[in-house]
Write a protein that holds these residues in place. Sequence first.
Motif, PDB file in Angstrom:
ATOM      1  N   SER A  73       7.146   3.650  10.053  1.00  0.00           N
ATOM      2  CA  SER A  73       8.515   3.342   9.623  1.00  0.00           C
ATOM      3  C   SER A  73       8.546   2.926   8.159  1.00  0.00           C
ATOM      4  CB  SER A  73       9.119   2.249  10.513  1.00  0.00           C
ATOM      5  OG  SER A  73       8.367   1.044  10.424  1.00  0.00           O
ATOM      6  N   THR A  74       7.556   2.146   7.717  1.00  0.00           N
ATOM      7  CA  THR A  74       7.509   1.713   6.320  1.00  0.00           C
ATOM      8  C   THR A  74       7.285   2.894   5.389  1.00  0.00           C
ATOM      9  OG1 THR A  74       6.596  -0.428   7.018  1.00  0.00           O
ATOM     10  CG2 THR A  74       6.405   0.149   4.688  1.00  0.00           C
ATOM     11  N   ALA A  75       6.330   3.755   5.747  1.00  0.00           N
ATOM     12  CA  ALA A  75       6.034   4.914   4.903  1.00  0.00           C
ATOM     13  C   ALA A  75       7.220   5.864   4.838  1.00  0.00           C
ATOM     14  CB  ALA A  75       4.806   5.641   5.437  1.00  0.00           C
ATOM     15  N   LEU A  76       7.870   6.121   5.967  1.00  0.00           N
ATOM     16  CA  LEU A  76       9.036   7.012   5.972  1.00  0.00           C
ATOM     17  C   LEU A  76      10.149   6.464   5.078  1.00  0.00           C
ATOM     18  CD1 LEU A  76       9.403   8.170   9.686  1.00  0.00           C
ATOM     19  CD2 LEU A  76       8.883   9.594   7.707  1.00  0.00           C
ATOM     20  N   ARG A  77      10.374   5.162   5.141  1.00  0.00           N
ATOM     21  CA  ARG A  77      11.437   4.563   4.339  1.00  0.00           C
ATOM     22  C   ARG A  77      11.179   4.761   2.849  1.00  0.00           C
ATOM     23  NH1 ARG A  77      11.347  -0.604   2.954  1.00  0.00           N
ATOM     24  NH2 ARG A  77      10.033  -1.160   4.752  1.00  0.00           N
ATOM     25  N   HIS A  78       9.940   4.502   2.424  1.00  0.00           N
ATOM     26  CA  HIS A  78       9.618   4.643   1.003  1.00  0.00           C
ATOM     27  C   HIS A  78       9.608   6.107   0.565  1.00  0.00           C
ATOM     28  CE1 HIS A  78       8.769   0.482  -0.104  1.00  0.00           C
ATOM     29  NE2 HIS A  78       8.170   0.338   1.072  1.00  0.00           N
ATOM     30  N   ILE A  79       9.131   6.986   1.405  1.00  0.00           N
ATOM     31  CA  ILE A  79       9.096   8.404   1.048  1.00  0.00           C
ATOM     32  C   ILE A  79      10.504   8.972   0.954  1.00  0.00           C
ATOM     33  CG2 ILE A  79       8.420  10.703   1.864  1.00  0.00           C
ATOM     34  CD1 ILE A  79       5.912   9.400   3.073  1.00  0.00           C
ATOM     35  N   LEU A  80      11.342   8.684   1.940  1.00  0.00           N
ATOM     36  CA  LEU A  80      12.686   9.253   1.955  1.00  0.00           C
ATOM     37  C   LEU A  80      13.557   8.704   0.824  1.00  0.00           C
ATOM     38  CD1 LEU A  80      13.419   9.375   5.794  1.00  0.00           C
ATOM     39  CD2 LEU A  80      12.743  11.248   4.278  1.00  0.00           C
ATOM     40  N   GLU A  81      13.244   7.504   0.335  1.00  0.00           N
ATOM     41  CA  GLU A  81      13.971   6.975  -0.818  1.00  0.00           C
ATOM     42  C   GLU A  81      13.798   7.863  -2.048  1.00  0.00           C
ATOM     43  OE1 GLU A  81      12.521   3.039  -1.385  1.00  0.00           O
ATOM     44  OE2 GLU A  81      13.827   2.148   0.149  1.00  0.00           O
ATOM     45  N   ARG A  82      12.691   8.586  -2.108  1.00  0.00           N
ATOM     46  CA  ARG A  82      12.416   9.478  -3.238  1.00  0.00           C
ATOM     47  C   ARG A  82      12.985  10.876  -3.014  1.00  0.00           C
ATOM     48  NH1 ARG A  82       7.870   8.181  -6.269  1.00  0.00           N
ATOM     49  NH2 ARG A  82       8.643   9.887  -7.589  1.00  0.00           N
ATOM     50  N   ARG A  83      13.703  11.071  -1.930  1.00  0.00           N
ATOM     51  CA  ARG A  83      14.353  12.342  -1.596  1.00  0.00           C
ATOM     52  C   ARG A  83      13.405  13.536  -1.723  1.00  0.00           C
ATOM     53  NH1 ARG A  83      19.337  12.285  -0.336  1.00  0.00           N
ATOM     54  NH2 ARG A  83      19.570  14.514  -0.746  1.00  0.00           N
ATOM     55  N   PRO A  84      12.423  13.625  -0.831  1.00  0.00           N
ATOM     56  CA  PRO A  84      11.472  14.744  -0.893  1.00  0.00           C
ATOM     57  C   PRO A  84      12.089  16.039  -0.369  1.00  0.00           C
ATOM     58  CG  PRO A  84      11.040  13.411   1.042  1.00  0.00           C
ATOM     59  CD  PRO A  84      12.130  12.701   0.272  1.00  0.00           C
ATOM     60  N   LEU A 124       0.831  -1.204   0.000  1.00  0.00           N
ATOM     61  CA  LEU A 124       0.000   0.000   0.000  1.00  0.00           C
ATOM     62  C   LEU A 124       0.870   1.260   0.000  1.00  0.00           C
ATOM     63  CD1 LEU A 124      -2.798  -1.127   2.479  1.00  0.00           C
ATOM     64  CD2 LEU A 124      -3.050  -0.700   0.024  1.00  0.00           C
ATOM     65  N   CYS A 125       1.997   1.225   0.699  1.00  0.00           N
ATOM     66  CA  CYS A 125       2.914   2.371   0.695  1.00  0.00           C
ATOM     67  C   CYS A 125       3.450   2.622  -0.714  1.00  0.00           C
ATOM     68  CB  CYS A 125       4.081   2.133   1.654  1.00  0.00           C
ATOM     69  SG  CYS A 125       3.676   2.320   3.398  1.00  0.00           S
ATOM     70  N   LYS A 126       3.882   1.561  -1.384  1.00  0.00           N
ATOM     71  CA  LYS A 126       4.407   1.702  -2.736  1.00  0.00           C
ATOM     72  C   LYS A 126       3.345   2.263  -3.676  1.00  0.00           C
ATOM     73  CE  LYS A 126       7.748  -2.089  -2.346  1.00  0.00           C
ATOM     74  NZ  LYS A 126       8.100  -3.458  -2.820  1.00  0.00           N
ATOM     75  N   GLN A 127       2.108   1.772  -3.536  1.00  0.00           N
ATOM     76  CA  GLN A 127       1.023   2.259  -4.395  1.00  0.00           C
ATOM     77  C   GLN A 127       0.786   3.745  -4.192  1.00  0.00           C
ATOM     78  OE1 GLN A 127      -2.589  -0.084  -4.063  1.00  0.00           O
ATOM     79  NE2 GLN A 127      -1.414  -1.981  -3.861  1.00  0.00           N
ATOM     80  N   ALA A 128       0.765   4.176  -2.936  1.00  0.00           N
ATOM     81  CA  ALA A 128       0.461   5.575  -2.634  1.00  0.00           C
ATOM     82  C   ALA A 128       1.537   6.517  -3.152  1.00  0.00           C
ATOM     83  CB  ALA A 128       0.293   5.750  -1.128  1.00  0.00           C
ATOM     84  N   ILE A 129       2.784   6.080  -3.081  1.00  0.00           N
ATOM     85  CA  ILE A 129       3.910   6.959  -3.418  1.00  0.00           C
ATOM     86  C   ILE A 129       4.248   6.908  -4.902  1.00  0.00           C
ATOM     87  CG2 ILE A 129       6.377   7.361  -2.964  1.00  0.00           C
ATOM     88  CD1 ILE A 129       5.761   6.186  -0.112  1.00  0.00           C
ATOM     89  N   SER A 130       4.055   5.741  -5.542  1.00  0.00           N
ATOM     90  CA  SER A 130       4.468   5.574  -6.934  1.00  0.00           C
ATOM     91  C   SER A 130       3.626   6.388  -7.911  1.00  0.00           C
ATOM     92  CB  SER A 130       4.398   4.095  -7.324  1.00  0.00           C
ATOM     93  OG  SER A 130       3.060   3.623  -7.264  1.00  0.00           O
ATOM     94  N   GLN A 152      -2.323  13.539  -0.219  1.00  0.00           N
ATOM     95  CA  GLN A 152      -2.018  12.601  -1.287  1.00  0.00           C
ATOM     96  C   GLN A 152      -1.291  11.342  -0.807  1.00  0.00           C
ATOM     97  OE1 GLN A 152      -0.860  16.257  -4.015  1.00  0.00           O
ATOM     98  NE2 GLN A 152      -0.810  14.392  -5.253  1.00  0.00           N
ATOM     99  N   ILE A 153      -0.725  11.386   0.393  1.00  0.00           N
ATOM    100  CA  ILE A 153      -0.046  10.190   0.903  1.00  0.00           C
ATOM    101  C   ILE A 153      -0.548   9.801   2.292  1.00  0.00           C
ATOM    102  CG2 ILE A 153       2.161   9.180   1.609  1.00  0.00           C
ATOM    103  CD1 ILE A 153       3.553  10.769  -0.513  1.00  0.00           C
ATOM    104  N   ALA A 154      -0.385  10.674   3.266  1.00  0.00           N
ATOM    105  CA  ALA A 154      -0.601  10.290   4.669  1.00  0.00           C
ATOM    106  C   ALA A 154      -2.023   9.815   4.944  1.00  0.00           C
ATOM    107  CB  ALA A 154      -0.224  11.449   5.592  1.00  0.00           C
TER     108      ALA A 154
END
Length: 392
Positions: free
Chosen positions: A355-366, A116-122, A135-137
Amino acid sequence: MTTPDVFMPRLPWDAVDPYPFYAARRREGDVVWDATAQAWLVLGHKVARNVLAAPHWISDPRANQAATAGRFFTADTVAANMLFTDGPTHDRLRHAVRDVFGHSFISQLTEGVESLCKQAISTIDVDEPFDVMSQIAWPLHVAVIAAWLGLDPAQCQVLREHSPAVIRLLSGITDTDTLHVGLAATTALITEFLPAAADRRAHPRDDLLSYLATAPELSLDEVVTTAILVAVAGHETTANLLGAALIRLITPTAEGTRLADHIDPADATVLTELLRLDSPVQAAARTATADQQLAGVHIRSGESVLVCIAAANRDPHVYPAPHQFLPGRPGPSPLTFGHGAHYCLGSALARLETSTALRHILERRPVLTATPAWRDTPAIRGPHHVPARFTA
């Protein structure tokens, strides 16, 4: 409408930045009277922890004379809500659902939360302006709790629409207009959840709502109330935590650096420190059932306190340099999820989601594209808008 000449107790701190208020009042002691709230404020970590776990305190909002919302709750409403009950009733309600909120069970949801995290962010492209909250949280955490409960899209829409008004009732201290809106929102959720719970009781499925509906310890009213509590608290507070944590991690410091560039979001100590610094739940109300002493202050039976969780988490006697972000710092656990019998049932799920959402979001360097805006909700602190864009 609110009657102008009737005094309405309210939470006295600034919803956007409550910490200067806590620091100023702490100079008077760990327990201080506040005329605005018509309650004692518990600011010290040790005394806050004791109140949350000690006997001679109750959570029933009707016992709190300053809690406006408490005057509108019925005995049946209170008895069905584990937030507002204590002793055997609270133990029974909590025991009915505790197994599915334990760490071992929640760990089984990891794959689903990751997906679900990947879907929301991708769905958000590089350099595309977006709002973290809308749009995410909020959509992400609604999706997680909806998938677990087994809610359909229409039920998700009702949940998202009415949750903000319901969450404002949790402090019990609110103005009359907000109270009526909150009660109407609660009624709307009950109307939506009641037939769904009744159907699951007769025809159970593989979801949390069915688990609740078929629990022999719970009446149908208790099933509905518990499901609403899980749904509302399960996404509102976690979305606020995610938004506040992200602001802290990607806001440039005076030196031009960012915390996000120097931490591992998968490190449990990082999340613990974020929980300490940016607790969504600012305070928990309790009413004394016996005369007692708190930090040298005499509290009479029937008087109420606001355990200021966010203030206790920044107690300088417990956490040196309390306003600094220092993962792995020594000291007791923060009180963000409470303590004692009312320790947050959803803490493991909240940790997993955040923790999961932060990891995926920060990988995209916001990066932030404008100053975040905060919600005007003193009891539940969180951002309203976090304008950002991804750079990777």
